[in-house]
Design a protein around this motif. Structure first.
Motif, PDB file in Angstrom:
ATOM      1  N   MET A   1       0.820  -1.193   0.000  1.00 13.70           N
ATOM      2  CA  MET A   1       0.000   0.000   0.000  1.00 13.70           C
ATOM      3  C   MET A   1       0.866   1.260   0.000  1.00 13.70           C
ATOM      4  O   MET A   1       0.585   2.189  -0.728  1.00 13.70           O
ATOM      5  CB  MET A   1      -0.917  -0.040   1.230  1.00 13.70           C
ATOM      6  CG  MET A   1      -1.849   1.105   1.327  1.00 13.70           C
ATOM      7  SD  MET A   1      -3.114   0.961   0.077  1.00 13.70           S
ATOM      8  CE  MET A   1      -4.199   2.217   0.574  1.00 13.70           C
ATOM      9  N   PHE A   2       1.906   1.252   0.824  1.00 13.22           N
ATOM     10  CA  PHE A   2       2.797   2.405   0.902  1.00 13.22           C
ATOM     11  C   PHE A   2       3.485   2.643  -0.440  1.00 13.22           C
ATOM     12  O   PHE A   2       3.613   3.782  -0.886  1.00 13.22           O
ATOM     13  CB  PHE A   2       3.835   2.188   2.007  1.00 13.22           C
ATOM     14  CG  PHE A   2       4.787   3.332   2.153  1.00 13.22           C
ATOM     15  CD1 PHE A   2       4.358   4.533   2.693  1.00 13.22           C
ATOM     16  CD2 PHE A   2       6.099   3.218   1.742  1.00 13.22           C
ATOM     17  CE1 PHE A   2       5.223   5.603   2.825  1.00 13.22           C
ATOM     18  CE2 PHE A   2       6.969   4.276   1.863  1.00 13.22           C
ATOM     19  CZ  PHE A   2       6.542   5.469   2.409  1.00 13.22           C
ATOM     20  N   ARG A   3       3.882   1.569  -1.089  1.00 16.13           N
ATOM     21  CA  ARG A   3       4.554   1.681  -2.386  1.00 16.13           C
ATOM     22  C   ARG A   3       3.608   2.297  -3.424  1.00 16.13           C
ATOM     23  O   ARG A   3       4.009   3.139  -4.202  1.00 16.13           O
ATOM     24  CB  ARG A   3       5.036   0.312  -2.850  1.00 16.13           C
ATOM     25  CG  ARG A   3       5.759   0.362  -4.180  1.00 16.13           C
ATOM     26  CD  ARG A   3       6.299  -0.957  -4.565  1.00 16.13           C
ATOM     27  NE  ARG A   3       7.485  -1.185  -3.735  1.00 16.13           N
ATOM     28  CZ  ARG A   3       8.097  -2.340  -3.608  1.00 16.13           C
ATOM     29  NH1 ARG A   3       7.642  -3.388  -4.225  1.00 16.13           N
ATOM     30  NH2 ARG A   3       9.156  -2.468  -2.853  1.00 16.13           N
ATOM     31  N   ARG A   4       2.347   1.875  -3.410  1.00  9.29           N
ATOM     32  CA  ARG A   4       1.365   2.425  -4.346  1.00  9.29           C
ATOM     33  C   ARG A   4       1.152   3.921  -4.103  1.00  9.29           C
ATOM     34  O   ARG A   4       1.045   4.698  -5.049  1.00  9.29           O
ATOM     35  CB  ARG A   4       0.032   1.700  -4.216  1.00  9.29           C
ATOM     36  CG  ARG A   4       0.053   0.311  -4.734  1.00  9.29           C
ATOM     37  CD  ARG A   4      -1.297  -0.320  -4.578  1.00  9.29           C
ATOM     38  NE  ARG A   4      -1.223  -1.744  -4.829  1.00  9.29           N
ATOM     39  CZ  ARG A   4      -2.157  -2.605  -4.525  1.00  9.29           C
ATOM     40  NH1 ARG A   4      -3.262  -2.190  -3.930  1.00  9.29           N
ATOM     41  NH2 ARG A   4      -2.019  -3.875  -4.784  1.00  9.29           N
ATOM     42  N   LEU A   5       1.083   4.306  -2.841  1.00 10.08           N
ATOM     43  CA  LEU A   5       0.908   5.725  -2.526  1.00 10.08           C
ATOM     44  C   LEU A   5       2.111   6.548  -2.973  1.00 10.08           C
ATOM     45  O   LEU A   5       1.954   7.659  -3.489  1.00 10.08           O
ATOM     46  CB  LEU A   5       0.669   5.914  -1.034  1.00 10.08           C
ATOM     47  CG  LEU A   5      -0.733   5.618  -0.537  1.00 10.08           C
ATOM     48  CD1 LEU A   5      -0.802   5.742   0.976  1.00 10.08           C
ATOM     49  CD2 LEU A   5      -1.738   6.548  -1.177  1.00 10.08           C
ATOM     50  N   MET A   6       3.300   6.024  -2.768  1.00  8.47           N
ATOM     51  CA  MET A   6       4.503   6.742  -3.184  1.00  8.47           C
ATOM     52  C   MET A   6       4.538   6.905  -4.706  1.00  8.47           C
ATOM     53  O   MET A   6       4.892   7.975  -5.203  1.00  8.47           O
ATOM     54  CB  MET A   6       5.765   6.022  -2.689  1.00  8.47           C
ATOM     55  CG  MET A   6       5.962   6.118  -1.196  1.00  8.47           C
ATOM     56  SD  MET A   6       5.949   7.819  -0.572  1.00  8.47           S
ATOM     57  CE  MET A   6       7.407   8.469  -1.310  1.00  8.47           C
ATOM     58  N   ILE A   7       4.171   5.860  -5.425  1.00  7.45           N
ATOM     59  CA  ILE A   7       4.115   5.956  -6.886  1.00  7.45           C
ATOM     60  C   ILE A   7       3.088   7.001  -7.298  1.00  7.45           C
ATOM     61  O   ILE A   7       3.341   7.830  -8.174  1.00  7.45           O
ATOM     62  CB  ILE A   7       3.805   4.575  -7.502  1.00  7.45           C
ATOM     63  CG1 ILE A   7       5.004   3.640  -7.331  1.00  7.45           C
ATOM     64  CG2 ILE A   7       3.437   4.695  -8.978  1.00  7.45           C
ATOM     65  CD1 ILE A   7       4.738   2.204  -7.706  1.00  7.45           C
ATOM     66  N   LEU A   8       1.935   6.986  -6.631  1.00  6.41           N
ATOM     67  CA  LEU A   8       0.889   7.949  -6.927  1.00  6.41           C
ATOM     68  C   LEU A   8       1.356   9.375  -6.643  1.00  6.41           C
ATOM     69  O   LEU A   8       1.099  10.293  -7.435  1.00  6.41           O
ATOM     70  CB  LEU A   8      -0.359   7.625  -6.107  1.00  6.41           C
ATOM     71  CG  LEU A   8      -1.609   8.413  -6.414  1.00  6.41           C
ATOM     72  CD1 LEU A   8      -2.121   8.048  -7.800  1.00  6.41           C
ATOM     73  CD2 LEU A   8      -2.672   8.132  -5.378  1.00  6.41           C
TER      74      LEU A   8
END
Length: 128
Positions: A1-8
């Motif tokens: 989830m954290f990785r997805r937010l950072m990409i976003l």
């Protein structure tokens, strides 16, 4: 989830800047800044108006039926719309304005509640 937010958080500003530069290339910097400012002002007005209508509806339903849980998703979407409208840029402005439309908000609310309920059931209910 954290990785997805950072990409976003990295992709959205790059897309926003690209759209701003593209818009400035087509219509000029002055009009681009004017469109960005106007979309924020119009969007803030729409968000405020939508918020008041939503809150009046919640109060009305609360008086007759009890706490309207099904309206919480709409409130969350309106808060997201306000955040998008404060953020300068064409993509977030369009997204924020779309979130102020009642039919879009209702559909998004149904999807959000369904998604959250599945997440809660998967994480906590089935583990016990």
């Amino acid at each position: 989830m954290f990785r997805r937010l950072m990409i976003l958080f990295f992709i959205v500003p790059i897309v926003e800047l690209s759209l701003i530069f593209l818009l400035a290339h087509w219509i000029g910097w002055g009009f681009t800044l004017l469109v960005t400012l106007l979309s924020s002002v119009i969007g803030a007005y729409l968000a405020r108006r939508s918020w008041h209508r939503w809150w009046d509806q919640v109060k009305r339903e609360w008086a007759f039926e009890g706490f309207p849980v099904h309206r919480l998703g709409e409130g969350a979407i309106l808060v997201a719309a306000m955040a998008f409208l404060v953020t300068p840029g064409p993509l977030t402005a369009v997204t924020g304005i779309l979130f102020t439309i009642p039919k879009v908000r209702e559909a998004g609310s149904k999807w959000l509640v369904r998604w959250l309920s599945h997440r809660v059931v998967e994480r906590w209910w089935w583990r016990s």
